[in-house]
Scaffold this motif. Structure first.
Motif, PDB file in Angstrom:
ATOM      1  N   GLU A 159      -8.798  23.061  -9.341  1.00  0.00           N
ATOM      2  CA  GLU A 159      -7.463  22.746  -8.860  1.00  0.00           C
ATOM      3  C   GLU A 159      -6.381  23.068  -9.889  1.00  0.00           C
ATOM      4  O   GLU A 159      -5.280  23.485  -9.532  1.00  0.00           O
TER       5      GLU A 159
ATOM      6  N   ASN B 133      -6.294  26.991  -9.927  1.00  0.00           N
ATOM      7  CA  ASN B 133      -6.217  27.627  -8.600  1.00  0.00           C
ATOM      8  C   ASN B 133      -7.377  28.576  -8.333  1.00  0.00           C
ATOM      9  O   ASN B 133      -7.202  29.704  -7.852  1.00  0.00           O
TER      10      ASN B 133
ATOM     11  N   GLN C 258      -8.505  30.074  -4.646  1.00  0.00           N
ATOM     12  CA  GLN C 258      -7.940  31.290  -4.048  1.00  0.00           C
ATOM     13  C   GLN C 258      -8.984  32.399  -3.926  1.00  0.00           C
ATOM     14  O   GLN C 258      -8.919  33.233  -3.016  1.00  0.00           O
TER      15      GLN C 258
ATOM     16  N   CYS D 142     -10.999  31.933  -0.837  1.00  0.00           N
ATOM     17  CA  CYS D 142     -10.218  32.374   0.329  1.00  0.00           C
ATOM     18  C   CYS D 142     -10.161  33.893   0.433  1.00  0.00           C
ATOM     19  O   CYS D 142     -10.116  34.441   1.547  1.00  0.00           O
TER      20      CYS D 142
ATOM     21  N   ASP E 255      -6.303  31.674   4.618  1.00  0.00           N
ATOM     22  CA  ASP E 255      -5.052  31.561   3.865  1.00  0.00           C
ATOM     23  C   ASP E 255      -5.234  30.559   2.732  1.00  0.00           C
ATOM     24  O   ASP E 255      -5.895  29.527   2.891  1.00  0.00           O
ATOM     25  N   TYR E 256      -4.604  30.875   1.621  1.00  0.00           N
ATOM     26  CA  TYR E 256      -4.707  29.985   0.469  1.00  0.00           C
ATOM     27  C   TYR E 256      -3.346  29.397   0.135  1.00  0.00           C
ATOM     28  O   TYR E 256      -2.347  30.111   0.048  1.00  0.00           O
ATOM     29  N   LYS E 257      -3.328  28.093  -0.066  1.00  0.00           N
ATOM     30  CA  LYS E 257      -2.114  27.410  -0.506  1.00  0.00           C
ATOM     31  C   LYS E 257      -2.357  26.891  -1.920  1.00  0.00           C
ATOM     32  O   LYS E 257      -3.293  26.116  -2.136  1.00  0.00           O
ATOM     33  N   PRO E 258      -1.547  27.334  -2.884  1.00  0.00           N
ATOM     34  CA  PRO E 258      -1.740  26.891  -4.268  1.00  0.00           C
ATOM     35  C   PRO E 258      -1.787  25.379  -4.375  1.00  0.00           C
ATOM     36  O   PRO E 258      -0.988  24.670  -3.748  1.00  0.00           O
TER      37      PRO E 258
ATOM     38  N   GLU F 295      -1.186  21.787  -5.778  1.00  0.00           N
ATOM     39  CA  GLU F 295      -0.097  21.175  -6.535  1.00  0.00           C
ATOM     40  C   GLU F 295      -0.497  19.820  -7.090  1.00  0.00           C
ATOM     41  O   GLU F 295      -0.377  19.556  -8.273  1.00  0.00           O
TER      42      GLU F 295
END
Length: 295
Positions: free
Chosen positions: A210, A213, A216, A219, A225-228, A230
């Protein structure tokens, strides 16, 4: 009488000429002394400038403890990921192991490529010899003194053997019933199957995935789809209830990307051990969004 005077003058002249020779010899000797200076100058022409080839943009450090204790920087871990991400994704496609898990284990087990086993044996996953190993090996202190660990000709072979190790052992069969990109299930499953004895092992893997990242790359293989990442819901809660206080509380600090216990302790003029004690931390692992008591 006149002839005697002339003869005397000739003798004096000859003696004067002979006495001048040491001056000429001294001049030659002085010229010879200068030669080493010329050589030194030439040597300096070929000297290389001192400096880093790849300047670091983030020198905050953290300690990775697995088969050895290694101090690494944020940039070093990013460089490690950049170097091995393609191999990790290739292994995910071929063997079904999440690329994020492969990279996180590589970071943790090898100290981002700087640990003792990685340097001496290209062993990036802390895999021991076991009875079925026929290749080269090295001895290294771990759970016991001078245990046998596998040695590889190059790091890529370590990555390949790691995949074959998980695929070929019955105790890891349950892992392959999980979704390919479910890194949390894989992290917990590895610990449950006995890959590591450290009870914090799953949390450490998830933290690296995490913070850097790494999901990714899962994915990219699955096409999702990859969402960074946070903030981690689990990481944002400390074992101390005070960390659930308002985010504006001056007694709390929210961990940012690239932070380490050392950098935070310096920021608030604390000792690392005091910071760990205030927050009931058993190791140096941090996650982005985690709140720490600093006062």
């Amino acid at each position: 009488m006149f002839k005697k005077i002339i003869a005397l003058l000739i003798i004096v002249t000859l003696v004067s000429c002979s006495s001048g020779k040491p001056v000429i010899a001294t001049t030659k000797k002085a010229a010879a002394v200068q030669k080493p200076r010329v050589a030194t100058t030439k040597k300096g022409t070929y000297s290389k400038p001192i400096g880093k080839k790849y300047p670091s943009t983030n020198n905050t450090t953290e300690v990775i403890e697995s088969t050895s204790k290694t101090v690494v920087t944020y940039d070093l871990i990013n460089d490690y990921v950049a170097e091995y991400k393609d191999i990790a994704m290739g292994n995910m496609k071929k063997y079904g192991i999440p690329a994020s898990i492969i990279l996180a284990q590589g970071i943790l087990e090898s100290g981002a490529g700087k640990g003792d086993l990685a340097v001496s044996a290209n062993n990036h996953f802390g895999i021991k010899c076991h009875k079925d190993w026929l290749g080269e090996s090295v001895r290294h202190d771990d759970d016991a003194a001078q245990e046998c660990f596998r040695k590889y000709p190059e790091a890529a072979e370590s990555y390949r053997d790691h995949a074959l190790f998980l695929v070929g052992k019955n105790r890891y069969a349950t892992l392959f019933t999980y979704e390919k990109d479910d890194y949390k299930a894989w992290a917990k499953g590895l610990r449950a199957a006995g890959y590591a004895t450290d009870p914090k092992y799953p949390d450490k893997l998830i933290s690296y995935i995490e913070r850097y990242n790494l999901h990714q790359y899962d994915c990219q293989v699955t096409g999702r789809d990859y969402k960074p990442f946070e903030k981690s819901v689990s990481a944002s809660k400390s074992t101390n209830p005070k960390t659930n206080a308002n985010s504006n509380d001056p007694n709390l600090y929210e961990v940012q990307k690239g932070d380490t216990l050392y950098s935070i302790s310096k920021k608030f003029n604390l000792l690392v051990d005091d910071l760990k004690q205030k927050n009931n931390l058993s190791d140096n692992t941090l996650s982005v969004g985690q709140r720490l008591i600093v006062k």
